[in-house]
Structure formats: C-alpha cells, structure tokens
Design an enzyme around this catalytic site. Structure first.
Site, PDB file in Angstrom:
ATOM      1  N   SER A  37       0.822  -1.205   0.000  1.00 18.81           N
ATOM      2  CA  SER A  37       0.000   0.000   0.000  1.00 18.81           C
ATOM      3  C   SER A  37       0.862   1.264   0.000  1.00 18.81           C
ATOM      4  O   SER A  37       2.004   1.260   0.472  1.00 18.81           O
ATOM      5  CB  SER A  37      -0.906   0.028   1.231  1.00 18.81           C
ATOM      6  OG  SER A  37      -1.730  -1.116   1.274  1.00 18.81           O
TER       7      SER A  37
HETATM    8  N1  SAH Z   1      -0.383  -4.970   4.046  1.00 13.08           N
HETATM    9  C1  SAH Z   1       0.276  -5.363   2.819  1.00 13.08           C
HETATM   10  C2  SAH Z   1      -0.630  -5.135   1.647  1.00 13.08           C
HETATM   11  C3  SAH Z   1      -0.784  -6.387   0.838  1.00 13.08           C
HETATM   12  S1  SAH Z   1      -1.982  -6.341  -0.455  1.00 13.08           S
HETATM   13  C4  SAH Z   1       1.603  -4.677   2.698  1.00 13.08           C
HETATM   14  O1  SAH Z   1       1.905  -3.811   3.539  1.00 13.08           O
HETATM   15  O2  SAH Z   1       2.377  -5.021   1.809  1.00 13.08           O
HETATM   16  C5  SAH Z   1      -3.215  -7.435   0.166  1.00 13.08           C
HETATM   17  C6  SAH Z   1      -2.811  -8.854   0.451  1.00 13.08           C
HETATM   18  O3  SAH Z   1      -3.992  -9.548   0.859  1.00 13.08           O
HETATM   19  C7  SAH Z   1      -2.239  -9.635  -0.716  1.00 13.08           C
HETATM   20  O4  SAH Z   1      -0.974 -10.096  -0.382  1.00 13.08           O
HETATM   21  C8  SAH Z   1      -3.233 -10.799  -0.888  1.00 13.08           C
HETATM   22  O5  SAH Z   1      -2.615 -12.017  -1.258  1.00 13.08           O
HETATM   23  C9  SAH Z   1      -3.843 -10.888   0.486  1.00 13.08           C
HETATM   24  N2  SAH Z   1      -5.143 -11.542   0.581  1.00 13.08           N
HETATM   25  C10 SAH Z   1      -6.210 -11.472  -0.258  1.00 13.08           C
HETATM   26  N3  SAH Z   1      -7.228 -12.210   0.187  1.00 13.08           N
HETATM   27  C11 SAH Z   1      -6.812 -12.797   1.350  1.00 13.08           C
HETATM   28  C12 SAH Z   1      -7.424 -13.676   2.283  1.00 13.08           C
HETATM   29  N4  SAH Z   1      -8.662 -14.111   2.141  1.00 13.08           N
HETATM   30  N5  SAH Z   1      -6.679 -14.068   3.367  1.00 13.08           N
HETATM   31  C13 SAH Z   1      -5.418 -13.625   3.539  1.00 13.08           C
HETATM   32  N6  SAH Z   1      -4.790 -12.778   2.675  1.00 13.08           N
HETATM   33  C14 SAH Z   1      -5.481 -12.372   1.594  1.00 13.08           C
END
Ligand code: SAH
Length: 210
Positions: free
Chosen positions: A52
């Site tokens: 993000s």
């Molecule tokens: N907080 C992260 C942002 C990652 S983007 C950072 O600082 O980098 C969102 C993430 O959510 C992705 O890696 C995706 O694989 C994950 N995601 C999507 N659906 C999910 C679920 N049901 N359970 C766990 N993770 C999930």
C-alpha cells in the site's frame, strides 16, 4: 516521506509517524523498484499484489489506534510492511496471508529486521479471522471486502476496532467498525482502492479475473 506525505497530509499520531520513520520500506519492495520505495504510491510486490501507499498505511494505522503491547490480527500481510510498522509501535502481530510465497518472503524480511518475536505469519484465508485466538482488540484488513465479514465482527472484542476497505471490486471506502458490548458502530473514513480479498468472505476469482 514522513514530513511531506504523512505529517503535511493530516497524519497526527506521533507513534505512527515515528514507526514509519523507522521501518526501512525499501526492504519490503522488489529490488527493481527500490528507488520508488518511498514514493507516494502503491507498488507491485508480485503475484498481482501490492504494497500500500505510505499515506494509506499511516492513515489505516492511525485509525486502528493500536496499543503498545497489544495484539493485532492483520489480514493480507503481503510484503509485511504494515506488520513491521505495527511491530515498530510495540504490537504483537498475527498476520494472515493466503499466498504462501508472499508469506515466506515477508517472514524472512521481518526476521532479518529483528521482528521475529513480535510477528507471526500464517498461510490461511484471513477472511475467516482467527477464531481460536479471539477476541481480538484490533483487526486490520489490507484487501477489499464486498461487506464486513461477519466472522471478523464476531471476533472483535469489547472496545475493539476493525479497519477494513469495503465496497466494489475497483473502489471502496475505508471503514472503521467499533464494538461496544453487543453493538457495532461503523464509520466511513473515505475512498480507497485495494486489491480484492479472496476466499470465503471475499470476491470469487473466476468471475473477475486475476
Ligand atoms: N499490508 C500489505 C498489503 C498487501 S496487499 C503490505 O503492507 O504489503 C493485500 C494482500 O492480501 C495480498 O498479499 C493478498 O494475497 C492478500 N489476501 C487477499 N485475500 C486474502 C485472504 N482471504 N486471506 C489472507 N490474505 C489475503
């Protein structure tokens, strides 16, 4: 980044500002985009996922209002950057990431930065929360849900706070859900754009592509 993108744009929680001044964001982005690590934008981290934008991490963390020494359930750990910011604020974090390769990379990074004792990452469907260790006083979700998952609201303890992007596939609103006893108060904190939450309480993959 802290001065121009965060403080000047309304981030007032000094604990958030200090943590984001401490965590080396360049360690959480792919080598090829390292020169953009502190840019005012989200960046690809592989597997169609993103880290993000710094301001959004700061805003969500401020809204979450984590307690030093408190536990946080983080859903969508991705690069691990949000988890590192929470750890730098003194929290213990249980991160749930559904993609095993991202989880492993995040684990290695967090270990090498000295957060091994504070952050644990599990590979699972985070839309279901982590009922075995509920109630949670703080839950933060970094992927967009079609609605606030009942499972997460149910695992929120009294006085607890849940921060989650909710809305359509391409745009959402950042919602704060606060529990007071049996009652839930939900407030809208403005528009945002996140990758979709998958799994039981997320968006089905087949219908909407990647
Ligand atoms: N907080 C992260 C942002 C990652 S983007 C950072 O600082 O980098 C969102 C993430 O959510 C992705 O890696 C995706 O694989 C994950 N995601 C999507 N659906 C999910 C679920 N049901 N359970 C766990 N993770 C999930």
């Amino acid at each position: 980044m802290v001065r121009v993108q965060l403080r000047a744009r309304g981030i007032v929680d000094e604990r958030v500002l200090a943590a984001m001044g401490t965590v080396p964001r360049e360690r959480f982005v792919p080598a090829a985009s390292r020169d953009l690590a502190y840019a005012d934008q989200a960046l690809p981290i592989g597997d169609g996922q993103t880290i993000s934008q710094p301001w959004m991490v700061a805003f969500m963390t401020q809204l979450l209002d984590p307690l030093a020494g408190g536990r946080v359930l983080e859903i969508g750990t991705g690069s691990g950057y949000q988890a590192a910011v929470l750890a730098a604020m003194g929290c213990d974090v249980l991160g749930i990431e559904r993609l095993a390769d991202l989880a492993e990379t995040a684990r290695d990074r967090l270990d090498s930065l000295g957060y091994r004792n504070q952050v644990e990452i599990r590979v699972a469907d985070g839309g279901l929360g982590w009922p075995d260790e509920a109630p949670w006083s703080r839950i933060i979700v970094a992927a967009a849900a079609p609605a606030v998952p009942d499972a997460l609201a149910a695992q929120l303890g009294d006085g607890g706070r849940l921060v989650i992007p909710v809305g359509g596939r391409w745009e959402q609103d950042l919602m704060l859900v606060e529990r007071r006893g049996a009652a839930l108060a939900t407030t809208n904190h403005g528009p945002c754009v996140f990758v979709p939450l998958r799994g039981a309480n997320g968006w089905p993959e087949a219908r909407i592509g990647h």
